[in-house]
Write a protein that holds these residues in place. Structure first.
Motif, mmCIF file in Angstrom:
data_model
loop_
_atom_site.group_PDB
_atom_site.id
_atom_site.type_symbol
_atom_site.label_atom_id
_atom_site.label_comp_id
_atom_site.label_asym_id
_atom_site.label_seq_id
_atom_site.Cartn_x
_atom_site.Cartn_y
_atom_site.Cartn_z
ATOM 1 N N SER A 1 0.830 -1.208 0.000
ATOM 2 C CA SER A 1 0.000 0.000 0.000
ATOM 3 C C SER A 1 0.861 1.254 0.000
ATOM 4 O O SER A 1 0.577 2.227 -0.713
ATOM 5 N N VAL A 2 1.932 1.237 0.788
ATOM 6 C CA VAL A 2 2.848 2.384 0.823
ATOM 7 C C VAL A 2 3.652 2.455 -0.474
ATOM 8 O O VAL A 2 3.920 3.545 -1.006
ATOM 9 N N HIS A 3 4.039 1.299 -1.010
ATOM 10 C CA HIS A 3 4.781 1.240 -2.273
ATOM 11 C C HIS A 3 3.972 1.877 -3.400
ATOM 12 O O HIS A 3 4.517 2.630 -4.227
ATOM 13 N N THR A 4 2.669 1.609 -3.438
ATOM 14 C CA THR A 4 1.833 2.206 -4.479
ATOM 15 C C THR A 4 1.779 3.726 -4.342
ATOM 16 O O THR A 4 1.756 4.443 -5.343
ATOM 17 N N GLN A 5 1.780 4.206 -3.103
ATOM 18 C CA GLN A 5 1.773 5.653 -2.884
ATOM 19 C C GLN A 5 3.050 6.294 -3.417
ATOM 20 O O GLN A 5 3.017 7.373 -4.017
ATOM 21 N N SER A 6 4.185 5.620 -3.222
ATOM 22 C CA SER A 6 5.462 6.155 -3.701
ATOM 23 C C SER A 6 5.532 6.192 -5.228
ATOM 24 O O SER A 6 6.321 6.942 -5.804
ATOM 25 N N LEU A 7 4.691 5.392 -5.889
ATOM 26 C CA LEU A 7 4.647 5.360 -7.354
ATOM 27 C C LEU A 7 3.594 6.316 -7.913
ATOM 28 O O LEU A 7 3.358 6.349 -9.124
ATOM 29 N N GLY A 8 2.946 7.077 -7.019
ATOM 30 C CA GLY A 8 1.972 8.056 -7.463
ATOM 31 C C GLY A 8 0.568 7.521 -7.659
ATOM 32 O O GLY A 8 -0.270 8.176 -8.286
ATOM 33 N N PHE B 1 3.091 -12.724 -7.154
ATOM 34 C CA PHE B 1 4.172 -11.909 -6.594
ATOM 35 C C PHE B 1 5.270 -11.657 -7.621
ATOM 36 O O PHE B 1 5.972 -10.639 -7.543
ATOM 37 N N PHE B 2 5.415 -12.551 -8.591
ATOM 38 C CA PHE B 2 6.341 -12.275 -9.687
ATOM 39 C C PHE B 2 5.854 -11.080 -10.502
ATOM 40 O O PHE B 2 6.637 -10.197 -10.879
ATOM 41 N N VAL B 3 4.552 -11.031 -10.753
ATOM 42 C CA VAL B 3 3.969 -9.922 -11.516
ATOM 43 C C VAL B 3 4.088 -8.610 -10.748
ATOM 44 O O VAL B 3 4.481 -7.578 -11.313
ATOM 45 N N VAL B 4 3.776 -8.628 -9.441
ATOM 46 C CA VAL B 4 3.823 -7.381 -8.672
ATOM 47 C C VAL B 4 5.258 -6.869 -8.533
ATOM 48 O O VAL B 4 5.483 -5.666 -8.377
ATOM 49 N N ALA B 5 6.229 -7.773 -8.643
ATOM 50 C CA ALA B 5 7.633 -7.340 -8.587
ATOM 51 C C ALA B 5 7.984 -6.469 -9.791
ATOM 52 O O ALA B 5 8.910 -5.654 -9.728
ATOM 53 N N GLN B 6 7.250 -6.646 -10.896
ATOM 54 C CA GLN B 6 7.504 -5.851 -12.097
ATOM 55 C C GLN B 6 6.630 -4.597 -12.166
ATOM 56 O O GLN B 6 6.810 -3.753 -13.035
ATOM 57 N N ALA B 7 5.656 -4.489 -11.272
ATOM 58 C CA ALA B 7 4.626 -3.453 -11.388
ATOM 59 C C ALA B 7 5.159 -2.057 -11.069
ATOM 60 O O ALA B 7 5.832 -1.862 -10.057
ATOM 61 N N GLU B 8 4.818 -1.111 -11.927
ATOM 62 C CA GLU B 8 5.133 0.296 -11.685
ATOM 63 C C GLU B 8 3.941 1.200 -11.969
ATOM 64 O O GLU B 8 3.975 2.384 -11.640
ATOM 65 N N VAL B 9 2.912 0.626 -12.596
ATOM 66 C CA VAL B 9 1.714 1.417 -12.909
ATOM 67 C C VAL B 9 0.485 0.704 -12.351
ATOM 68 O O VAL B 9 0.500 -0.500 -12.079
ATOM 69 N N PHE B 10 -0.589 1.448 -12.213
ATOM 70 C CA PHE B 10 -1.815 0.964 -11.589
ATOM 71 C C PHE B 10 -2.355 -0.305 -12.253
ATOM 72 O O PHE B 10 -2.740 -1.264 -11.569
ATOM 73 N N VAL B 11 -2.364 -0.358 -13.576
ATOM 74 C CA VAL B 11 -2.958 -1.490 -14.290
ATOM 75 C C VAL B 11 -2.244 -2.798 -13.965
ATOM 76 O O VAL B 11 -2.880 -3.840 -13.791
ATOM 77 N N VAL B 12 -0.924 -2.760 -13.840
ATOM 78 C CA VAL B 12 -0.166 -3.980 -13.539
ATOM 79 C C VAL B 12 -0.457 -4.450 -12.109
ATOM 80 O O VAL B 12 -0.539 -5.655 -11.844
ATOM 81 N N PHE B 13 -0.645 -3.515 -11.203
ATOM 82 C CA PHE B 13 -1.039 -3.895 -9.839
ATOM 83 C C PHE B 13 -2.417 -4.570 -9.846
ATOM 84 O O PHE B 13 -2.650 -5.524 -9.099
ATOM 85 N N VAL B 14 -3.315 -4.084 -10.674
ATOM 86 C CA VAL B 14 -4.633 -4.711 -10.787
ATOM 87 C C VAL B 14 -4.503 -6.139 -11.321
ATOM 88 O O VAL B 14 -5.143 -7.066 -10.809
ATOM 89 N N VAL B 15 -3.659 -6.323 -12.334
ATOM 90 C CA VAL B 15 -3.436 -7.664 -12.888
ATOM 91 C C VAL B 15 -2.866 -8.598 -11.821
ATOM 92 O O VAL B 15 -3.302 -9.744 -11.660
ATOM 93 N N ALA B 16 -1.885 -8.098 -11.061
ATOM 94 C CA ALA B 16 -1.289 -8.911 -9.998
ATOM 95 C C ALA B 16 -2.335 -9.279 -8.945
ATOM 96 O O ALA B 16 -2.351 -10.408 -8.439
ATOM 97 N N MET B 17 -3.228 -8.341 -8.616
ATOM 98 C CA MET B 17 -4.279 -8.619 -7.643
ATOM 99 C C MET B 17 -5.268 -9.655 -8.182
ATOM 100 O O MET B 17 -5.733 -10.524 -7.431
#
Length: 398
Positions: free
Chosen positions: A230-237, A287-303
């Motif tokens: 949750s904090v990591h997502t905040q740091s990415l905007g 968790f492999f996918v979220v390790a690559q995530a930098e944008v909102f859409v990729v976090f959604v895919v990982a979730m």
């Protein structure tokens, strides 16, 4: 489903909706509003979860002693009082103490909800526990979505919304659960002087503990989505509203995806073990996918991937606990399962907060992928001491 189970489902939705106004935002509030580090935030959540562990064990024992109705009302009262006090004063020291109160009250409540579900519909098997699991996640979807919206207006309102939902849950439980009948064959006492029964019960308990070793490692990893990520997502905007949407996707997928998951389990997974193995593999991919995530859409895919995994694993464990539980121990066994899950939520934020502070996010994500291997081992080993018993045959039936 019987009417009694529907009442439990409705109560669980309301309860978790209330809790979900607050828990996805806890780390953000402690870190950004109260100005504490991630490690300190993790310590507070560890205290909250530690109180939950104690509450789960006490709640499970109380279910076996005084029944689910009184136990649930006790738990709700504690959470309700804590929530409204927190709404009126959420300065640092109050926050810490009242988070402990919320954790303990919630812990007292949950084992009884699961134990009652198994008792009011014993012939339902995993369906009863799956219904409670779906109810939880419907509450997560609604609460997380509304929580992010409310917090974007004013954070203080989140605390009041949390307390208000507990009031509604109290009313549902007070009027709906009082005359709820349970299956006495599930809650009757065994003959403690029967040596063969004592030996078998010891083997059942050992099996549960082995299974829970893997269960707690899964929760240590899973809870990072509620805390560190949750904090990591905040740091990415990524905004609070977007982060809440991620959890809404989680809850909505669990509710809407049940027909598909049920069909897959019926066709391909004929044992609870196989169901857990598949879910653990999906967890690793997420968790492999979220390790690559930098944008909102990729976090959604990982979730989405994570959610598919949890739909296989989370309902299976309380189902196994129910099948393992001797007569008169249904609440106690569910208390252990819930306390282990809460223990994972206790250890995870603090332990991983330290890891992130020292080594960074990428090390965390890849390390957690390896962590899931413990779950594979414990799932393989847990029923080895039950070879040839009736309970093992039940576990091998889908």
């Amino acid at each position: 489903m019987p009417k009694a189970l529907w009442l439990l489902v409705i109560g669980m939705v309301i309860n978790v909706t209330g809790a979900s106004f607050l828990w996805p935002l806890n780390t953000i509030f402690i870190h950004q509003e109260l100005g504490k580090s991630l490690s300190v935030a993790g310590l507070v959540l560890m205290l909250n979860a530690g109180a939950g562990v104690i509450g789960n064990l006490i709640g499970g024992k109380l279910f076996d002693r005084v029944g689910g109705y009184k136990t649930i009302l006790l738990g709700i009262t504690i959470t309700m009082v804590s929530a409204f006090t927190l709404a009126l004063n959420h300065s640092w020291y109050y926050y810490v103490v009242l988070m402990i109160g919320l954790g303990f009250g919630s812990g007292v409540t949950f084992p009884s909800m699961y134990a009652m579900a198994g008792s009011v519909w014993p012939e339902g098997g995993r369906k009863a526990f799956n219904s409670i699991y779906v109810a939880q996640n419907l509450g997560v979807a609604v609460g997380a979505a509304l929580g992010g919206l409310v917090a974007s207006i004013r954070f203080d309102y989140v605390f009041f919304a949390n307390g208000f939902m507990y009031v509604i849950f109290f009313l549902v439980a007070f009027f709906g659960y009082k005359n709820m009948k349970v299956d006495t064959s599930e809650t009757g006492q065994t003959n403690i002087f029967d040596q063969s029964v004592a030996i078998e019960n010891k083997a059942r308990f050992k099996a549960l503990i082995i299974l829970c070793v893997g269960f707690i490692t899964c929760w240590i990893a899973y809870v990072q989505w509620q805390t560190t990520i949750s904090v990591h997502t905040q740091s990415l905007g990524i905004s609070l509203t977007q982060y809440s949407v991620i959890w809404t996707v989680n809850g909505a997928l669990i509710v809407l995806g049940q027909p598909l998951i049920s069909a897959l389990i019926k066709k391909w997974f004929h044992t609870l073990k196989g169901q857990i193995y598949f879910g653990l593999a999906i967890f690793m991919v997420s968790f492999f996918v979220v390790a690559q995530a930098e944008v909102f859409v990729v976090f959604v895919v990982a979730m989405i991937i994570l959610t598919i995994g949890e739909m296989f694993v989370w309902p299976a464990v309380p189902t196994i606990a129910h099948q393992l539980a001797p007569k008169g121990k249904a609440g106690f066994y569910q208390g252990i399962v819930n306390s282990v899950a809460t223990g994972g939520r206790m250890i995870g934020p603090f332990l991983v907060g330290v890891v992130v502070d020292l080594f960074g996010m990428q090390t965390l994500f890849y390390g957690l992928m390896i962590f899931f291997l413990i779950g594979f081992v414990s799932t393989y080993l847990y029923d080895r001491g039950l070879q040839g018993t009736v309970v093992q045959k039940e576990l091998n039936v889908s």
